[in-house]
Design a protein around this motif. Structure first.
Motif: not given
Lengths: 192, 565
Positions: A78, A130, A128, A80-85
């Motif tokens: 979580y 997120l 995401s 939110a400056t490094a979103s991804g799966g």
């Protein structure tokens, strides 16, 4: 040739001004006037303090809160400056092992029997990292734990979950889902 | 929820068709210079642009001149975008103080965005300043889409005009694409997306304390404006790393549905534009229907595979849909499968689920669609001109079978056109296979792989396919931000774009000169069911022959491994 270059640059410059500067600025202006709440991140407040965005999931490590899905965004999830799966493939051992481990943890934390099924959203990382939501099944399985730790009746917590369950939009689009941050906020308000 | 899944998919197809028909008609007017109801808004701005740039609206270009203008314009775009990234440290609108982008990454990104690919070896929220996102990337989202539309319009004129020498004016075509089509659609789209929760601001990143006392930083930015054109222009480059899976890019099932509509709207409308511009709407309709049928088959495969899921996960005592890794709860399996098919039917490449984590066959369909040359609707402009190459090939093969000179729209297909069509089909195929081959046998290539076994090969194959097809989606486990991949994929991207555009314009130049032969009793009809079936067959056979061995070693083997356990 030189003339062609000059002309290309002129056209590019016009397009930069039109589509790269004027267009985003106009949209920003309109969005800030018409939809300021959304344009600034659908922020959620508690006691005047920003505690998150309604759209962005967060970690809930305290067992008194409903937990979010596993997240591959950043080191601790979580971010939110490094979103991804996770990008792990379906036959990757590492992936299957982590699913097994997460399922066992959830069974332990919620006092389930070793063979009891765990909803898939609680053991898989979102795209995401997120994801603000869990499925209704993913919330239901956590109700006994929450009720016990907060001295509430399971019925009360269940009602809260149901109230926080969003149906498909317009009755058609998407899946039923529970916003974890909103649910936990309501939970805090209940036991205040 | 299976019924609701099917309802959503069918509703998507129906709404797409209903919107594509009038938009196609409107675009035909725009590019024929006819009056439209929007002229009072855009015509003054258009005239101003021509005055500022010294464009003579009435002067037309031959194919070489048209291609020259296109190449120089794209080259200038490349230089500006490359420099913006190298200089971003010194430029304004950089609240997070991001540093200089490395030269190999800047090359890759510039090549990627000028070609409508939007392959991203970087994470937007930790690499690019708001200025680069807006004045660099968003601008290329517009002009690269306009370039695609211009090329297909030029080809259409080449087929429609008789005994002529010019195929239009490149400057006029891109200006009109942007003013009459892309910009107004994007303005409307961006505002609807904001209403649903897509952000649009210039704030610094927001630091906050979460409900249970943790720290979180929310990345911000002018997202909605970029999101809208990212879809309408089939660009696909996300503002954030997670692309359209990120809740600030795609917050609700409704935005998801709209974003999917935005992606295919212009590509689905262009066949109707084509039909009207060549003076026979049936010629456009047969292409549209062929695309639609192929699309329905492919979406069916992806959806079935994702619903079938991953038996290895179910075996661990997991309930619910088993293929939820890399998917968002609000989209679920159906809308993730549909999105994956839509984005790779078009040359969009936006993703709302991580393709690397799709089931093997669910991940194969996106790859296959890109290998088909993205002619199932395809990118804006690029899809239709790619399909018209297959049309020419189909007409030629049918001509050989019945022993007649092949004709299309009353014009003879001769050796020049066939040479050019062959180049346009071979360039991406060779780029994909040679590129993947090289990467598979070198340390520089294989050391970037995340997932072991056949899936690792799929990651490499997907990367070169996505680059050469100008798609931009990825099996993102592959660490592509290395000098090797940045340069190799950058080159693949450029070959896949201009290696098709140039032959297409050459065909336009060859066809425009020809006289029209009156239709006789022996003329092969290029409308109707028979032609549509032949066209679909040719598209599939050519791609299957080229790529089946590679697909067999990647996704197909992995599928057998998955179900064999």
């Amino acid at each position: 040739m030189l003339k062609q270059f000059a002309k290309s640059f002129a056209m590019l410059l016009v397009m930069i001004v039109l589509t790269g500067i004027a267009y985003p600025l106009v949209i920003t202006g309109l969005a800030q006037i018409i939809f300021p709440h959304q344009a600034n991140g659908s922020l959620v407040y508690k006691g005047g303090q920003v505690v998150g965005s309604q759209l962005i999931g967060q970690n809930f490590n305290d067992p008194k809160y409903f937990q979010s899905r596993p997240s591959a965004a950043g080191k601790n999830g979580y971010d939110a400056t490094a979103s991804g799966g996770s990008n792990l493939g379906p036959t990757n051992k590492e992936f299957l092992n982590s699913v097994a481990e997460r399922a066992n943890n959830i069974r332990q934390q919620n006092g389930l029997s070793p063979n009891q099924a765990v909803p898939s959203d609680l053991v898989t990382a979102s795209a995401s990292g997120l994801d603000p939501d869990i499925t209704p099944a993913g919330a239901m399985i956590q109700i006994p734990r929450i009720a016990k730790l907060r001295n509430l009746s399971a019925e009360t917590v269940k009602n809260l979950v149901q109230r926080n369950t969003a149906s498909p939009q317009l009755g058609i689009f998407g899946e039923p889902r529970v916003n974890v941050l909103q649910l936990n906020l309501d939970l805090d308000n209940l036991t205040k | 929820m299976r019924t609701m899944d099917i309802v959503q998919i069918l509703l998507y197809v129906v709404i797409l068709t209903v919107l594509a028909v009038p938009l196609g008609r409107y675009m035909a007017k725009v590019f024929s210079g006819e009056k439209t109801w929007t002229d009072p808004f855009f015509r003054p701005l258009e005239k101003l642009i021509y005055r500022l740039t010294g464009t003579e609206e009435q002067s037309e270009m031959g194919w070489k001149q048209y291609a020259g203008a296109l190449l120089i314009f794209n080259f200038c775009g490349f230089i500006v975008l490359f420099l913006l990234q190298l200089l971003q440290k010194y430029l304004p609108l950089n609240p997070q103080g991001f540093g200089t982008v490395s030269p190999d990454l800047a090359f890759n990104t510039a090549a990627s965005f000028i070609t409508n690919t939007n392959w991203q070896a970087y994470s937007g929220e930790s690499t690019m300043s708001y200025l680069v996102q807006m004045a660099g990337l968003t601008v290329q989202n517009f002009v690269s889409a306009a370039t695609g539309i211009a090329v297909v319009v030029a080809l259409t004129r080449g087929l429609a005009r008789k005994s002529a020498s010019t195929i239009g004016n490149f400057w006029v075509d891109i200006t009109r694409s942007i003013l009459w089509v892309l910009l107004p659609l994007s303005i409307i789209g961006a505002l609807i997306l904001t209403q649903q929760g897509v952000i649009q601001n210039f704030s610094t990143y927001l630091h906050l304390t979460t409900l249970d006392g943790g720290k979180q930083t929310l990345a911000m930015g002018p997202v909605a404006s970029q999101e809208a054109i990212k879809m309408f222009g089939t660009n696909g480059g996300g503002f954030f790393n997670a692309n359209s899976a990120h809740p600030f890019e795609n917050p609700t099932p409704i935005t998801n549905f709209l974003e999917m509509l935005f992606i295919l709207l212009i590509p689905a409308a262009l066949p109707f534009t084509f039909g009207r511009m060549v003076g026979n709407p049936k010629q456009g309709r047969v292409i549209f229907v062929t695309m639609l049928v192929l699309f329905l088959i492919l979406v069916g495969v992806t959806y079935s595979s994702e619903i079938f899921g991953n038996p290895n996960v179910t075996a661990l005592g997991i309930s619910g849909p088993s293929a939820m890794e890399g998917k968002e709860v609000r989209f679920g399996v159906a809308n993730s499968a549909l999105f994956a098919t839509v984005t790779t039917a078009a040359s969009c490449g936006a993703v709302n689920a991580m393709h690397d984590s799709l089931t093997p066959l669910g991940g194969m369909v996106p790859m296959l669609q890109m290998m088909l040359g993205e002619v199932v609707f395809g990118g804006v402009g690029a899809g239709l001109y790619g399909m018209l190459i297959f049309v020419i090939l189909t007409v030629f093969i049918v001509g050989l079978m019945v022993g007649r000179t092949p004709e299309y729209l009353g014009k003879k297909i001769e050796s020049w056109e066939m040479k050019m069509a062959t180049i346009a089909i071979l360039v991406p195929a060779v780029t994909i296979l040679v590129g993947s081959g090289l990467a598979s046998i070198t340390k520089a290539g294989t050391s970037s792989i995340l997932n072991p076994g056949p899936h690792g090969l799929s990651e490499i194959l997907y990367a070169f396919t996505s680059a050469a097809a100008n798609n931009g989606s990825a099996f993102a486990g592959l660490n592509a931000n290395t000098p090797f991949y940045n340069i190799a994929l950058g080159i693949a991207i450029l070959l896949g774009r201009f290696g098709i555009i140039l032959p297409v314009l050459a065909i336009a130049g060859g066809m425009v000169k020809k006289k029209a032969v009156p239709e006789g009793p022996g003329t092969f009809q290029t409308t109707g069911l028979l032609f549509g079936s032949l066209l679909a067959g040719i598209v599939i056979i050519i791609s299957a022959l080229t790529f089946f061995p590679a697909l067999a070693l990647g996704p197909i083997v992995e599928h057998l491994m998955m179900i064999g356990k």
